[in-house]
Each structure stands twice: as structure tokens, then as C-alpha cells.
Design an enzyme around this catalytic site. Structure first.
Site, mmCIF file in Angstrom:
data_model
loop_
_atom_site.group_PDB
_atom_site.id
_atom_site.type_symbol
_atom_site.label_atom_id
_atom_site.label_comp_id
_atom_site.label_asym_id
_atom_site.label_seq_id
_atom_site.Cartn_x
_atom_site.Cartn_y
_atom_site.Cartn_z
ATOM 1 N N ASN A 1 -19.055 -15.717 -39.435
ATOM 2 C CA ASN A 1 -20.310 -15.111 -38.983
ATOM 3 C C ASN A 1 -21.380 -15.048 -40.073
ATOM 4 O O ASN A 1 -22.446 -14.470 -39.860
ATOM 5 C CB ASN A 1 -20.056 -13.699 -38.450
ATOM 6 C CG ASN A 1 -19.478 -12.758 -39.507
ATOM 7 O OD1 ASN A 1 -19.239 -13.145 -40.637
ATOM 8 N ND2 ASN A 1 -19.254 -11.510 -39.124
ATOM 9 N N LYS A 2 -21.114 -15.634 -41.245
ATOM 10 C CA LYS A 2 -22.034 -15.498 -42.371
ATOM 11 C C LYS A 2 -23.129 -16.575 -42.361
ATOM 12 O O LYS A 2 -23.159 -17.450 -41.501
ATOM 13 C CB LYS A 2 -21.255 -15.543 -43.680
ATOM 14 C CG LYS A 2 -20.316 -14.353 -43.882
ATOM 15 C CD LYS A 2 -21.064 -13.025 -43.853
ATOM 16 C CE LYS A 2 -20.206 -11.838 -44.267
ATOM 17 N NZ LYS A 2 -19.108 -11.561 -43.346
ATOM 18 N N ILE A 3 -24.022 -16.503 -43.343
ATOM 19 C CA ILE A 3 -25.154 -17.427 -43.461
ATOM 20 C C ILE A 3 -24.677 -18.877 -43.427
ATOM 21 O O ILE A 3 -25.216 -19.723 -42.709
ATOM 22 C CB ILE A 3 -25.918 -17.161 -44.769
ATOM 23 C CG1 ILE A 3 -26.675 -15.829 -44.671
ATOM 24 C CG2 ILE A 3 -26.886 -18.295 -45.079
ATOM 25 C CD1 ILE A 3 -27.915 -15.868 -43.822
#
Length: 378
Positions: free
Chosen positions: A190-192
Site C-alpha cells: 500500500n506504500k508509495i
């Protein structure tokens, strides 16, 4: 049937497959190979500031190894932000140490420097000088690093910078993850950017990086046979997963800009709603990647609360999520020391994270906009 809109879903570029295929073709599928080397190099070039980077299987592992390198053991205490995901604190307990939680300040929602200093002085008075500080850049927003670094240096307490949510964020032009004795990055789904799962420990010397590699590969001594003189861990990233990271690094800047545009979308949409504030940088010193855009609702002014908005989104198959529940309120940490007031607790009660993915479409934004307009009657 309409698709579900997720809070923050993975966003692949299409470049990843060539690096994964290269790992298969060369039969480098374990914890050594070109992808690992090149991924670490690209991260180092992005962070700058004389850093060394060791990629691992998670940011949680990175925090754990940073604590080990700082000599944290049982009976020690480590100060950390209460307003964060539990991975900021769990590794402290892996070392047998005790987390001491610090409340937030209202501008960045991160660790309050005033409360931090008070906690340090109180722990010292009680005969227990903290062994380390773990400061978090929440939702991509940089913490007040000048004040926090000044306090850490004054009391000679090493600093670990949990920048798991802040890859691409900057404080006074300096990239988050490079301020502390160690920095931590996350590449969770779910990160950048993502490697499906994974993280990195940012160091400031080749010596420290070598120690991290040693500990993360089961602490195997230099010998023709398997020999171990200390406890190690199976924390190193695989060459296949690092290939995903190489592909993701090619679009990192684009992903940051897309997240920031989502923040601007919410700011523009809600600017005239009295009783709703969008989480934003307090000054030009702060540059957030806006990993997650978030709002705080004044229940008295709006007449509705954040849980009602979450349900309104859910009814339209749109994911949103309450802000982090403070760690000192978590059942597992009920007996841990806590310093501060009600800032983090109030944010948790009234705040909501909104869909923020870099892969959201115009149609997605229309659906999100319709929910917000109906809910706030704008």
C-alpha cells in the site's frame, strides 16, 4: 457492477517484469543478485546525503535491526510516537525493551518535541535514561526534525527515523529517512512504491551496512562450513522482489506527484466546508508525499462524525479508514508508559483517511466526490 475503490492499492509500472525475468534467467532468486545491488544503488542515489541502503523483507525488520545495532536490550526503554502503526513499537519488544509512548503535536500530528523532552527528563529522574528514540513521519508528513534532533543530541540519545510512510517527503529540502542515526523505509503493497512486501534500513556508513547484511542473513561467520557466533535473522530481501523495486524506482517521482494531486483534490473540494480540515503541510519547510490524505471532522459544527462518513463511503464500495489508534490505547501496550495529553486520541476519534492511491481514475474521483458532496451537503 462498479469496481471497489481501495484506500491505497499497489500501482505497478510494467517495468518490473523485465527485472524479475532477469533474475530467473540468471538463476539469482535468493538474497544476492543484480537486482538487490541496483535497487540499493537507486535508493541511495534518491536519498543522497552520504547514505548506504540495505534492502530487507520489511520495514519492521529494519527497525528491529536498527535497535540491535544501537545496543537495545532487555531492561532498556525506547521512546516512540504513540500515533502510528504498531510496527513502530513491536520491534522494541522483540529486543525485550519497553516502549515509552509520546503524544503528537497538532501541526504535523507527529511526535511532540515538548512532550519528548519532558519524557526524557522524567525517565532520567527515575533512573532510566532512554536508549533510543523512534520518530515517525505520519502519512508522509515530516516531523519537526530540527526540534527533535536538537533534543536527541542534547541528551545524547540516538535517533531512528521511521520513514516507512514518507519515501519522497522532505523537511527543509532534506529527504526523510536521512536525518537519524538510522532511517527506515517500507515497500509494502500500500506504500508509495511497492515490492509486494519489503523495506530498507538507511545507514550512514558502509560498516553499518555490512553489519546489517550480516545480521539479516543469519549472522553466518566467514568459514567454509556453517558457523554462527551470534544470533542472526532471515531478514534480507530476495533478488526477485528487488526486481520489482527496480521497476518501481523508475516511477517514484510520478507516484509522489499523483498522491500530492489527490491531496489537492480533497483540499479544493472541501475548502469551504466549515468544520472539516484536510491534513496539510504547516509551512514551506515541510514537503509531504501525502501517502494518505486525511481529514478531521468537527462533530459539533458538522453534526456528523467520521464513522458516519466511513459508512457512507462503504455503502458505495469505497474504502476509507480511521486514523491510527494511538498505541498507548492498544490492549497489548496498556501497561506501557505514556506522556502527553489527548492530541492523538482526539485525532483518532475524529479523523479519517481517504482514498489516496496514485492509480485512482477520473471516474473514481467522481464517485468519491459524490459521496463527500452528499455527506457534507456541498
Amino acid at each position: 457492477m462498479q469496481n471497489k475503490i481501495w484506500l491505497s492499492s499497489p500501482h505497478l509500472s510494467g517495468n518490473e517484469l523485465s527485472f524479475i525475468e532477469d533474475a530467473f534467467n540468471k538463476n539469482w532468486v535468493t538474497s544476492i543478485g543484480d537486482n538487490i545491488d541496483e535497487f540499493e544503488t537507486s535508493l541511495k542515489q534518491f536519498l543522497k546525503d552520504d547514505t548506504e541502503v540495505c534492502v530487507l523483507n520489511s520495514a519492521t525488520s529494519a527497525i528491529h535491526l536498527a535497535l540491535i545495532l544501537l545496543g537495545v536490550t532487555s531492561e532498556d526503554e525506547v521512546l516512540t510516537s504513540t500515533f502510528s502503526f504498531i510496527a513502530s513499537a513491536n520491534p522494541i519488544t522483540y529486543c525485550g525493551a519497553t516502549p515509552v509512548f509520546i503524544d503528537s503535536e497538532t501541526e504535523t500530528w507527529n511526535m511532540c518535541p515538548v512532550t519528548l523532552q519532558r519524557a526524557i527528563e522524567d525517565r532520567i529522574l527515575n533512573g532510566k535514561k532512554p536508549k533510543a528514540i523512534v520518530v515517525v513521519h505520519l502519512y508522509g508528513m515530516p516531523a519537526k526534525m530540527d526540534e527533535i534532533l536538537t533534543i536527541a543530541q542534547k541528551y545524547e540519545i540516538p535517533l531512528i527515523e521511521d520513514a516507512a510512510e514518507a519515501l519522497g517527503s522532505k523537511y527543509k529540502g532534506k529527504v526523510c529517512g536521512t536525518f537519524g542515526n538510522f532511517g527506515v523505509l517500507s515497500f509494502n503493497g500500500n506504500k508509495i512504491i511497492t515490492t509486494s512486501g519489503g523495506g530498507a534500513l538507511v545507514c550512514h556508513s558502509q560498516e553499518d551496512k555490512n553489519k546489517v547484511i550480516f545480521l539479516s542473513t543469519q549472522a553466518r561467520d566467514s568459514a567454509p562450513h556453517y558457523q554462527h557466533s551470534q544470533i542472526g535473522y532471515n531478514y534480507r530481501m530476495s533478488n526477485i522482489i528487488a526486481g520489482i523495486g527496480r521497476g518501481q524506482m523508475m516511477v517514484l517521482n510520478d507516484r509522489v506527484l499523483a498522491r500530492r494531486k489527490m491531496h489537492d483534490f480533497y483540499t479544493d473540494l472541501l475548502k469551504d466546508v466549515d468544520g472539516v480540515s484536510v491534513f496539510s503541510e504547516p509551512s514551506i519547510d515541510f514537503y509531504s508525499n501525502h501517502w494518505l490524505s486525511a481529514i478531521v471532522i468537527d462533530k459539533e459544527k458538522i453534526g456528523k462524525n467520521r464513522e458516519e462518513l466511513r459508512i457512507a463511503f462503504l455503502e458505495q464500495d469505497i474504502e476509507s479508514r480511521p486514523l491510527w489508534k494511538p498505541l498507548h490505547m492498544q490492549p497489548v501496550f496498556v501497561d506501557a508508559p505514556y506522556y502527553g495529553g489527548k492530541v492523538a486520541e482526539t485525532l483518532f476519534e475524529n479523523g479519517l483517511c481517504l482514498p489516496s492511491g496514485s492509480n485512482l481514475t477520473d471516474d473514481d474521483r467522481i464517485r468519491i466526490k459524490n459521496v463527500l458532496k452528499n455527506f457534507f451537503e456541498i
